[in-house]
Design a protein around this motif. Structure first.
Motif, mmCIF file in Angstrom:
data_model
loop_
_atom_site.group_PDB
_atom_site.id
_atom_site.type_symbol
_atom_site.label_atom_id
_atom_site.label_comp_id
_atom_site.label_asym_id
_atom_site.label_seq_id
_atom_site.Cartn_x
_atom_site.Cartn_y
_atom_site.Cartn_z
ATOM 1 N N TYR A 73 3.148 -1.415 89.320
ATOM 2 C CA TYR A 73 3.711 -2.648 89.878
ATOM 3 C C TYR A 73 3.592 -3.799 88.873
ATOM 4 O O TYR A 73 4.550 -4.544 88.667
ATOM 5 N N GLY A 76 5.989 -3.215 85.914
ATOM 6 C CA GLY A 76 7.375 -3.420 86.329
ATOM 7 C C GLY A 76 7.714 -4.870 86.584
ATOM 8 O O GLY A 76 8.847 -5.298 86.400
ATOM 9 N N ARG A 77 6.733 -5.653 87.023
ATOM 10 C CA ARG A 77 6.956 -7.065 87.337
ATOM 11 C C ARG A 77 7.026 -7.931 86.082
ATOM 12 O O ARG A 77 7.795 -8.881 86.025
ATOM 13 N N TYR A 80 9.739 -6.165 80.296
ATOM 14 C CA TYR A 80 11.177 -5.893 80.313
ATOM 15 C C TYR A 80 11.668 -5.510 78.934
ATOM 16 O O TYR A 80 10.965 -5.671 77.939
ATOM 17 N N LEU A 88 16.067 -6.463 81.311
ATOM 18 C CA LEU A 88 16.003 -5.381 82.283
ATOM 19 C C LEU A 88 14.532 -5.028 82.475
ATOM 20 O O LEU A 88 13.880 -4.507 81.561
ATOM 21 N N ARG A 91 10.699 -2.025 86.168
ATOM 22 C CA ARG A 91 10.749 -1.541 87.557
ATOM 23 C C ARG A 91 12.174 -1.151 87.952
ATOM 24 O O ARG A 91 12.375 -0.399 88.890
ATOM 25 N N ASP A 92 13.168 -1.679 87.230
ATOM 26 C CA ASP A 92 14.574 -1.400 87.522
ATOM 27 C C ASP A 92 15.173 -0.355 86.591
ATOM 28 O O ASP A 92 16.320 0.041 86.762
ATOM 29 N N MET A 93 14.416 0.091 85.637
ATOM 30 C CA MET A 93 14.908 1.006 84.607
ATOM 31 C C MET A 93 14.419 2.420 84.905
ATOM 32 O O MET A 93 13.237 2.636 85.157
ATOM 33 N N SER A 94 15.314 3.384 84.891
ATOM 34 C CA SER A 94 14.934 4.776 85.176
ATOM 35 C C SER A 94 14.477 5.480 83.918
ATOM 36 O O SER A 94 15.115 5.393 82.873
ATOM 37 N N LYS A 100 10.895 5.570 87.919
ATOM 38 C CA LYS A 100 11.120 4.313 87.207
ATOM 39 C C LYS A 100 10.274 4.277 85.939
ATOM 40 O O LYS A 100 9.224 4.919 85.845
ATOM 41 N N SER A 102 8.447 1.905 84.753
ATOM 42 C CA SER A 102 7.117 1.334 84.971
ATOM 43 C C SER A 102 6.158 2.396 85.505
ATOM 44 O O SER A 102 4.988 2.442 85.104
#
Length: 168
Positions: A73, A76-77, A80, A88, A91-94, A100, A102
């Protein structure tokens, strides 16, 4: 209850001139009683739909969490990649479908950090990031995660790992 009511259209005016317009239910109680009608069946549909959504959200929290969920968490927060000025967050990147970036980093770096109270050196983190491929342009180009991550984010990742090592 205003949320479960709908307003009738004022059809006394000609539609050629001003057209039909909705009457505001908040103008006066007399207008509200005379010109608003309760929608039939709307409340039940809305409530049942909301309950289904609540069940979905509640079930998300009941999943078994990994020991590195909090670390994932935080990564991811705050961390980027920067691609042409676009940020990006991890947390939004696969990393792979269903995982994810992260979470992948937390799973990889978490055990290494948990064993030491001092965390990891920036060079150690950079070495791990250089091994993680990132596909751009639907696979046309492949670069390392380190190459698309700003230096500031690498430093932030090291700080997150240091804090995690101290608190683990």
């Amino acid at each position: 209850m205003l949320a479960s009511r709908t307003c009738r259209l004022n059809t006394t005016r000609s539609t050629a001139s001003a057209g039909a317009r909705a009457i505001c239910p908040l103008r006066s109680p007399a207008l509200q009683q005379r010109r608003c009608v309760a929608a039939r069946g709307l409340g039940k549909d809305v409530v049942e739909g909301w309950l289904d959504l609540a069940k979905l959200v509640a079930s998300e929290g009941s999943k078994a969490k990994s020991p590195y969920e909090e670390l994932a968490y935080q990564i991811g927060r705050d961390v980027y990649v920067d691609i042409a000025g676009w940020h990006l967050f991890l947390r939004d990147m696969s990393a792979v479908p269903g995982l994810k970036m992260s979470q992948a980093l937390a799973t990889k770096l978490g055990p290494e950090v948990a064993g030491s109270r001092r965390g990891l050196l920036e060079s150690d983190v950079a070495a791990v990031l250089k091994k993680i491929p990132v596909e751009l342009g639907a696979g046309k180009t492949r670069v390392s995660l380190f190459e698309v991550m700003p230096s500031m984010c690498v430093s932030d990742l090291v700080k997150i790992l240091d804090d995690y090592a101290r608190n683990a």
